[in-house]
Design a protein around this motif. Structure first.
Motif, PDB file in Angstrom:
ATOM      1  N   LYS A   2     -46.268  -0.574 -13.154  1.00  0.00           N
ATOM      2  CA  LYS A   2     -44.880  -1.233 -13.284  1.00  0.00           C
ATOM      3  C   LYS A   2     -44.281  -0.348 -12.218  1.00  0.00           C
ATOM      4  CE  LYS A   2     -43.127  -1.702 -17.538  1.00  0.00           C
ATOM      5  NZ  LYS A   2     -42.946  -1.445 -18.998  1.00  0.00           N
ATOM      6  N   ILE A   3     -43.397  -1.265 -11.744  1.00  0.00           N
ATOM      7  CA  ILE A   3     -42.518  -0.595 -10.550  1.00  0.00           C
ATOM      8  C   ILE A   3     -41.116  -0.871 -10.522  1.00  0.00           C
ATOM      9  CG2 ILE A   3     -42.045  -0.396  -8.002  1.00  0.00           C
ATOM     10  CD1 ILE A   3     -44.733  -1.208  -7.494  1.00  0.00           C
ATOM     11  N   ALA A   4     -40.275   0.344 -10.585  1.00  0.00           N
ATOM     12  CA  ALA A   4     -38.752   0.101 -10.612  1.00  0.00           C
ATOM     13  C   ALA A   4     -38.337   0.380  -9.232  1.00  0.00           C
ATOM     14  CB  ALA A   4     -38.189   1.158 -11.443  1.00  0.00           C
ATOM     15  N   LEU A   5     -37.138  -0.304  -8.751  1.00  0.00           N
ATOM     16  CA  LEU A   5     -36.673  -0.438  -7.492  1.00  0.00           C
ATOM     17  C   LEU A   5     -35.086   0.135  -7.539  1.00  0.00           C
ATOM     18  CD1 LEU A   5     -36.911  -1.021  -4.331  1.00  0.00           C
ATOM     19  CD2 LEU A   5     -36.278  -3.393  -5.110  1.00  0.00           C
ATOM     20  N   VAL A   6     -34.750   0.952  -6.853  1.00  0.00           N
ATOM     21  CA  VAL A   6     -33.431   1.198  -6.460  1.00  0.00           C
ATOM     22  C   VAL A   6     -33.191   0.922  -4.973  1.00  0.00           C
ATOM     23  CG1 VAL A   6     -33.490   3.664  -6.163  1.00  0.00           C
ATOM     24  CG2 VAL A   6     -31.423   2.663  -6.780  1.00  0.00           C
ATOM     25  N   GLY A   7     -31.999   0.303  -4.678  1.00  0.00           N
ATOM     26  CA  GLY A   7     -31.468   0.031  -3.312  1.00  0.00           C
ATOM     27  C   GLY A   7     -31.735  -1.552  -3.011  1.00  0.00           C
ATOM     28  N   LEU A   8     -30.644  -2.208  -2.837  1.00  0.00           N
ATOM     29  CA  LEU A   8     -30.895  -3.841  -2.525  1.00  0.00           C
ATOM     30  C   LEU A   8     -30.029  -4.046  -1.220  1.00  0.00           C
ATOM     31  CD1 LEU A   8     -30.416  -5.332  -6.241  1.00  0.00           C
ATOM     32  CD2 LEU A   8     -32.568  -5.333  -4.773  1.00  0.00           C
ATOM     33  N   GLY A   9     -30.408  -3.028  -0.273  1.00  0.00           N
ATOM     34  CA  GLY A   9     -29.770  -3.631   1.040  1.00  0.00           C
ATOM     35  C   GLY A   9     -30.588  -4.591   1.793  1.00  0.00           C
ATOM     36  N   ARG A  10     -30.426  -4.413   3.310  1.00  0.00           N
ATOM     37  CA  ARG A  10     -31.120  -5.568   3.815  1.00  0.00           C
ATOM     38  C   ARG A  10     -32.837  -5.403   3.463  1.00  0.00           C
ATOM     39  NH1 ARG A  10     -28.590  -6.918   9.046  1.00  0.00           N
ATOM     40  NH2 ARG A  10     -30.750  -6.427  10.187  1.00  0.00           N
ATOM     41  N   THR A  11     -33.200  -4.247   3.628  1.00  0.00           N
ATOM     42  CA  THR A  11     -34.985  -3.979   3.328  1.00  0.00           C
ATOM     43  C   THR A  11     -35.137  -3.854   1.801  1.00  0.00           C
ATOM     44  OG1 THR A  11     -34.696  -2.481   5.291  1.00  0.00           O
ATOM     45  CG2 THR A  11     -36.592  -2.519   3.694  1.00  0.00           C
ATOM     46  N   GLY A  12     -33.989  -3.326   0.919  1.00  0.00           N
ATOM     47  CA  GLY A  12     -34.322  -3.517  -0.256  1.00  0.00           C
ATOM     48  C   GLY A  12     -34.696  -4.875  -0.957  1.00  0.00           C
ATOM     49  N   LYS A  13     -33.959  -5.796  -0.604  1.00  0.00           N
ATOM     50  CA  LYS A  13     -33.970  -7.428  -1.126  1.00  0.00           C
ATOM     51  C   LYS A  13     -35.526  -7.600  -0.594  1.00  0.00           C
ATOM     52  CE  LYS A  13     -29.312  -8.477  -1.187  1.00  0.00           C
ATOM     53  NZ  LYS A  13     -28.066  -9.100  -0.285  1.00  0.00           N
TER      54      LYS A  13
END
Length: 272
Positions: A2-13
């Motif tokens: 299970k992975i959490a993600l923080v950061g939804l900029g150009r790359t994060g999306k």
């Protein structure tokens, strides 16, 4: 995993979409005042609803305890990890950070936390697999081409804030370790247009010149590298860099080749 993600900029999306395709994304985080707060990640990515809502970092420890991700991938900004690293350490969530603008004192804090042995952390300003191949090839060339002038050229889109990039700095550091001279290696950084990522090492001698380069055509290269790093760190503790991820992948490929050759030899002997 299970992975959490923080950061939804150009790359994060792009990373979010890639992780969804791997059925690995379980949680997405944002700042308290983010316009993405409480939206389904599918809405942000212009795809179907996923049932995963973007959660703010308010009451983060409680939210992490409810979701229990194995790994957090950070594509945000230096302050996020500095503010919450103690939370991840307390709960036991491993981290991959692709942030490229940490100060030396911040990196030392990250390293010290990882070395305490409670969690594993990968610091990966050079997150793509291919650029790590570039680094290895350039190191070999620098070691063999003593006396050659070495310079680094790198190119990114005009919105990229750091210049030179973390990858270019890391490349210069690795090359310097293989040189007799202590002269600083020049880095030429271009920030223009929509160029994704390009790094090139020039080794120029009196009679010839070598160029070694890597170029990303898609941000999926960053997403794939982040996912590889997540699989690498999932059950480890301590401090690592992408070079360690690359070395493990290389060892797996070598072992696969050895096993294949052994099988072929056995088949050959059985037919003899």
């Amino acid at each position: 995993m299970k992975i959490a993600l923080v950061g939804l900029g150009r790359t994060g999306k792009i990373v979010a979409k890639y992780l969804l395709e791997q059925n690995a994304l379980s949680m997405v985080l944002c700042g308290p005042n983010s316009v993405n707060a409480n939206k389904d990640i599918g809405e942000i990515l212009n795809i179907r609803d996923t049932g995963i809502r973007v959660e703010t970092s308010d009451h983060l420890e409680q939210k992490l305890l409810q979701n229990r991700p194995d790994v957090l991938i950070d594509f945000s900004y230096p302050g996020f990890l500095m503010d919450y690293i103690h939370v991840f350490e307390a709960i036991g969530i491993n981290i991959i950070t692709a942030v490229t603008t940490y100060e030396a004192v911040e990196l030392e804090k990250i390293k010290n936390t990882a070395r305490m042995g409670n969690i594993g952390i990968v610091v990966a300003p050079n997150i793509t697999y291919g650029v790590n191949v570039l680094m290895h090839l350039a190191e070999i060339a620098a070691e063999l081409m003593d006396g050659y002038d070495i310079e680094i050229y790198e190119e990114h889109h005009k919105q990229k804030k750091d210049s030179p990039s973390g990858t270019a700095k890391k490349l210069a550091e690795k090359l310097q370790q293989n040189l007799i001279t202590h002269e600083e290696i020049p880095i030429h950084a271009v920030r223009a247009g929509e160029s994704l990522s390009k790094h090139k090492v020039l080794l120029c001698g009196e009679f010839d010149r070598i160029e070694i380069s890597h170029q990303s055509y898609s941000k999926n290269a960053f997403a794939k590298g982040a996912y590889q790093a997540a699989k690498f760190i999932a059950e480890k503790t301590g401090f690592y860099e992408m070079d360690d991820v690359f070395k493990q992948e290389k060892e797996k490929r070598r072992n696969t080749l050895v096993m294949r050759l052994a099988d072929e030899n056995r088949r050959t002997l059985s037919l003899a």
